[in-house]
Scaffold this motif. Sequence first.
Motif, mmCIF file in Angstrom:
data_model
loop_
_atom_site.group_PDB
_atom_site.id
_atom_site.type_symbol
_atom_site.label_atom_id
_atom_site.label_comp_id
_atom_site.label_asym_id
_atom_site.label_seq_id
_atom_site.Cartn_x
_atom_site.Cartn_y
_atom_site.Cartn_z
ATOM 1 N N PRO A 6 0.829 -1.213 0.000
ATOM 2 C CA PRO A 6 0.000 0.000 0.000
ATOM 3 C C PRO A 6 0.863 1.263 0.000
ATOM 4 C CG PRO A 6 -0.709 -1.530 1.695
ATOM 5 C CD PRO A 6 0.605 -2.028 1.205
ATOM 6 N N ALA A 7 0.453 2.238 -0.787
ATOM 7 C CA ALA A 7 1.161 3.520 -0.828
ATOM 8 C C ALA A 7 0.599 4.493 0.188
ATOM 9 C CB ALA A 7 1.062 4.124 -2.225
ATOM 10 N N ASN A 8 -0.600 4.192 0.666
ATOM 11 C CA ASN A 8 -1.239 5.112 1.605
ATOM 12 C C ASN A 8 -2.479 4.463 2.222
ATOM 13 O OD1 ASN A 8 -2.505 5.773 -1.262
ATOM 14 N ND2 ASN A 8 -4.028 6.218 0.303
ATOM 15 N N PHE A 9 -3.034 5.176 3.161
ATOM 16 C CA PHE A 9 -4.332 4.879 3.760
ATOM 17 C C PHE A 9 -5.134 6.168 3.564
ATOM 18 C CE2 PHE A 9 -7.068 5.777 7.305
ATOM 19 C CZ PHE A 9 -7.489 4.595 7.890
ATOM 20 N N LEU A 10 -6.197 6.127 2.761
ATOM 21 C CA LEU A 10 -7.027 7.312 2.562
ATOM 22 C C LEU A 10 -8.481 6.948 2.809
ATOM 23 C CD1 LEU A 10 -6.624 10.081 -0.050
ATOM 24 C CD2 LEU A 10 -8.881 9.302 0.603
ATOM 25 N N ASP A 11 -9.049 7.549 3.842
ATOM 26 C CA ASP A 11 -10.420 7.267 4.252
ATOM 27 C C ASP A 11 -11.307 8.453 3.886
ATOM 28 O OD1 ASP A 11 -12.788 6.655 5.528
ATOM 29 O OD2 ASP A 11 -11.993 6.896 7.558
ATOM 30 N N LEU A 12 -12.302 8.191 3.036
ATOM 31 C CA LEU A 12 -13.239 9.234 2.608
ATOM 32 C C LEU A 12 -14.241 9.604 3.691
ATOM 33 C CD1 LEU A 12 -14.219 8.030 -0.967
ATOM 34 C CD2 LEU A 12 -13.144 10.197 -0.434
ATOM 35 N N GLY A 13 -14.540 8.677 4.566
ATOM 36 C CA GLY A 13 -15.560 8.918 5.570
ATOM 37 C C GLY A 13 -16.961 8.683 5.018
ATOM 38 N N GLY A 14 -17.966 9.212 5.691
ATOM 39 C CA GLY A 14 -19.350 8.914 5.341
ATOM 40 C C GLY A 14 -20.000 9.891 4.382
ATOM 41 N N GLY A 15 -20.117 11.159 4.761
ATOM 42 C CA GLY A 15 -20.857 12.121 3.937
ATOM 43 C C GLY A 15 -20.031 12.702 2.822
ATOM 44 N N VAL A 16 -19.531 11.864 1.937
ATOM 45 C CA VAL A 16 -18.611 12.303 0.892
ATOM 46 C C VAL A 16 -19.351 12.989 -0.268
ATOM 47 C CG1 VAL A 16 -18.653 10.088 -0.312
ATOM 48 C CG2 VAL A 16 -16.658 11.572 -0.530
ATOM 49 N N LYS A 17 -18.679 13.992 -0.863
ATOM 50 C CA LYS A 17 -19.193 14.697 -2.031
ATOM 51 C C LYS A 17 -18.244 14.464 -3.211
ATOM 52 C CE LYS A 17 -22.328 16.582 0.635
ATOM 53 N NZ LYS A 17 -23.707 16.083 0.633
ATOM 54 N N GLU A 18 -18.760 14.765 -4.425
ATOM 55 C CA GLU A 18 -17.938 14.566 -5.629
ATOM 56 C C GLU A 18 -16.624 15.329 -5.540
ATOM 57 O OE1 GLU A 18 -19.604 15.051 -9.526
ATOM 58 O OE2 GLU A 18 -21.507 14.157 -8.903
ATOM 59 N N LYS A 19 -16.664 16.553 -5.014
ATOM 60 C CA LYS A 19 -15.464 17.379 -4.915
ATOM 61 C C LYS A 19 -14.402 16.700 -4.066
ATOM 62 C CE LYS A 19 -12.989 21.166 -5.328
ATOM 63 N NZ LYS A 19 -12.272 21.456 -6.588
ATOM 64 N N GLN A 20 -14.820 16.026 -2.993
ATOM 65 C CA GLN A 20 -13.866 15.327 -2.138
ATOM 66 C C GLN A 20 -13.215 14.172 -2.891
ATOM 67 O OE1 GLN A 20 -16.945 14.979 1.006
ATOM 68 N NE2 GLN A 20 -15.221 15.230 2.413
ATOM 69 N N VAL A 21 -14.005 13.466 -3.696
ATOM 70 C CA VAL A 21 -13.459 12.365 -4.495
ATOM 71 C C VAL A 21 -12.391 12.906 -5.449
ATOM 72 C CG1 VAL A 21 -13.988 10.570 -6.189
ATOM 73 C CG2 VAL A 21 -15.609 11.062 -4.338
ATOM 74 N N TYR A 22 -12.712 14.026 -6.083
ATOM 75 C CA TYR A 22 -11.777 14.649 -7.020
ATOM 76 C C TYR A 22 -10.485 15.054 -6.308
ATOM 77 C CZ TYR A 22 -9.900 18.045 -10.352
ATOM 78 O OH TYR A 22 -9.077 18.735 -11.203
ATOM 79 N N GLU A 23 -10.615 15.714 -5.146
ATOM 80 C CA GLU A 23 -9.437 16.159 -4.401
ATOM 81 C C GLU A 23 -8.625 14.977 -3.892
ATOM 82 O OE1 GLU A 23 -8.289 19.150 -4.212
ATOM 83 O OE2 GLU A 23 -9.998 20.059 -5.254
ATOM 84 N N ALA A 24 -9.306 13.892 -3.541
ATOM 85 C CA ALA A 24 -8.596 12.684 -3.100
ATOM 86 C C ALA A 24 -7.736 12.145 -4.229
ATOM 87 C CB ALA A 24 -9.599 11.633 -2.640
ATOM 88 N N PHE A 25 -8.283 12.106 -5.439
ATOM 89 C CA PHE A 25 -7.507 11.635 -6.591
ATOM 90 C C PHE A 25 -6.313 12.547 -6.863
ATOM 91 C CE2 PHE A 25 -10.598 8.471 -7.575
ATOM 92 C CZ PHE A 25 -9.968 7.597 -8.451
ATOM 93 N N LYS A 26 -6.491 13.849 -6.655
ATOM 94 C CA LYS A 26 -5.366 14.774 -6.840
ATOM 95 C C LYS A 26 -4.230 14.438 -5.880
ATOM 96 C CE LYS A 26 -5.825 19.218 -7.246
ATOM 97 N NZ LYS A 26 -6.314 20.613 -7.039
ATOM 98 N N LEU A 27 -4.586 14.131 -4.622
ATOM 99 C CA LEU A 27 -3.575 13.771 -3.627
ATOM 100 C C LEU A 27 -2.855 12.486 -4.004
ATOM 101 C CD1 LEU A 27 -5.493 14.486 -0.297
ATOM 102 C CD2 LEU A 27 -3.549 15.754 -1.170
#
Length: 443
Positions: free
Chosen positions: A338-359
């Motif tokens: 694994p390169a990381n541990f990234l947890d989106l949590g519960g109330g996720v929005k599209e913008k958060q998904v996009y920013e997660a991919f950027k990271l």
Amino acid sequence: MVLHSALFRVNMAASIVSQTVARGLRGASANHLFLDKFKCARVSCRRWLNLQEYQSKKLMQESGVTVQRFYVADNAPDALQAAKRLGAKEIVLKAQILAGGRGKGVFDSGLKGGVHLTKDPSVVGELAKKMLGYSLTTKQTPKEGVKVKTVMVAEALDITRETYFAILMDRACNGPVMVGSPQGGMDIEEVADKTPELIFKEVIDIFEGVRDDQALRMAANLGFKGPLERQAADQIKRLYDLFLKVDATQVEVNPLGETPEGQVVCFDAKINFDDNAEFRQKAVFAMDDMSESDPTEMEAAKWDLKYIGLDGNIACFVNGAGLAMATCDIIDLHGGKPANFLDLGGGVKEKQVYEAFKLLTADPKVEAILVNIFGGIVNCAIIANGITKACRELELKVPLVVRLEGTNVQEAKRILSESGLPIVAANDLEDAAKKAVAAIAKK
């Protein structure tokens, strides 16, 4: 679970020491988990408030808790003046970083030790010159160390006897508990394991607070005698006042000691705070030192994402800490890292998904991304839309394996399949891990 061990070791929300003591008091054995196959470049979980030593001591002073006299300096001349102003028989100079093991650390200036004792105030300036602006490496810092920007110049006091004392939240007692031992200044876990009879506990009624008889009983159990017993009881009550005032989840003092002059002094303390109380504790949280934080972690926190950097090459994009740990473990089971541990949590929005991919894509180590979503609260269609947007706008160049299950999953799968993007669908977690590992092997 290997990643669980990493989280367990670094989670600053509750120290291993106090949790172990509390478990021991409830009759549970302390099982310590250590990293084996994962080699973490930097393990930095969700950032709970973590204060420098001098900041914790300032809070204690403000609550009437007895600590050593001290000053703080960010340059050598000020450190020298502070040492002279103290007028103490002996002075201790401490580098201020958010890591343990400072005394045995090494500076890139060549100076050995981040803690120095001296009876000559004039020496303090020269020592501070070799600390400030230089990186200190200890067993708890990254390999490159942490740059020291502040030093604490304090009065060094002799300690006749050391004890351990803590106040912490205990689920089993539905509230705060005092834990103490006359064997302080050492590994309290070992005391709890080998001599549990030397660990004392007092359950505190959250409405009533610490009663006089409880404070005196704890002081006596800690071995304070005569006038020192009343003095120690007073310090215990003041520590509880601090615990309540700053919305702490733990106040741990090791050692709580007595001096030859007959003083009870809190020589060191670790305070953990309830992150949900930030709105009430603005002054305390304003002291948060972000300079030592991992930049990726800080960026993730802006979007309510929980991120931990690891040394592997398969990025994990998951909702829920337990699922994230399971994902990392099963990747390792199938020969990946694994390169990381990234947890989106519960109330996720599209913008958060996009920013997660950027990271994730900004990490040069990442050679594949594994998305593992089990949608309960999370709507899988939101995840799918975020994924397709990120893939197109970021021009994703690494293999992407996606496993979706749960709420609105059929709509999500339709969105992905009709996107025309080279997304590898997986049936379950094991299938996803195998495909992610295989994708890297083909490169």
